[in-house]
Design a protein around this motif. Sequence first.
Motif, PDB file in Angstrom:
ATOM      1  N   ASP A   1       0.729  -1.346   0.005  1.00 30.97           N
ATOM      2  CA  ASP A   1      -0.058   0.111  -0.043  1.00 30.97           C
ATOM      3  C   ASP A   1       0.947   1.419  -0.210  1.00 30.97           C
ATOM      4  OD1 ASP A   1      -2.172   1.687   0.255  1.00 30.97           O
ATOM      5  OD2 ASP A   1      -2.471   1.271   2.362  1.00 30.97           O
TER       6      ASP A   1
ATOM      7  N   THR B   1      -0.864   4.680   0.917  1.00 27.23           N
ATOM      8  CA  THR B   1      -0.900   5.186   2.359  1.00 27.23           C
ATOM      9  C   THR B   1       0.391   5.975   2.794  1.00 27.23           C
ATOM     10  OG1 THR B   1      -2.649   3.763   2.678  1.00 27.23           O
ATOM     11  CG2 THR B   1      -1.366   4.412   4.657  1.00 27.23           C
TER      12      THR B   1
ATOM     13  N   ARG C   1       0.393   9.456   1.717  1.00 26.76           N
ATOM     14  CA  ARG C   1      -0.554  10.405   2.302  1.00 26.76           C
ATOM     15  C   ARG C   1       0.098  10.551   3.828  1.00 26.76           C
ATOM     16  NH1 ARG C   1      -4.280   7.065  -0.314  1.00 26.76           N
ATOM     17  NH2 ARG C   1      -4.362   5.679   1.744  1.00 26.76           N
TER      18      ARG C   1
END
Length: 228
Positions: free
Chosen positions: A87, A90, A93
Amino acid sequence: MSVVGLGRHAADERLPRHRHAEGYIAVVLDGGYEEAGDEGRFTLRPGMVVVHGGWTAHLDRFGIDGAKLLNLPVAPGLAPGVGTIDDPDTAVRLAERDPRAAAAFVAERFGASGERHADWPDLLATALCADPDLAIAPWARGIGLDPASVSRGFARAYGTSPKRFRIEARTRRAIAALSGWRGTLADLAADQGFADQAHMARAVAAMTGVPPVRLQAKSVQASRGLRR
């Protein structure tokens, strides 16, 4: 200078062999490239992660699509090498608010990968890291190579000669041992295979810009700070 943040590289860009004092994590977001460094040679794609140790060096050859990378501070306990995360979005972010939280996320999701090149230059790089005293000519003859051509072929792949790669492997081992070393620097030089203390001091200063005694003091001060 910090490498933390998003990095973009153009199609067919080439970065010659270079060194970072601080370890860091590179997460591949888009595109791809080949990296050849002290941990081996890898072909990197989106979702792959490279963990770089302190004072390690590498060169990069970017592909026809260039590459977009997320560079993060190294997370404690994450050993140098290559792997994957499931991921990366993520991580991006999280990095916008807290790069260290993003690094911890990558460390938690990191899955080590054995995917690396295994041509003779890579076998030689592995052998030199495992044994910095390795004699290159007998090694070359042992796998059917002309010793005279090994230096040129290795330099094309790794951006440095086998002899330089070997001394740098020995020097990094000495630097890693400095903080916990309780004997004299002359003893450390002998333990790490240097001709003498002066030889080790020159090698360490060439790599780090400071002599071993100052580097050792900095390491001790840093470890005391972490214990507080």
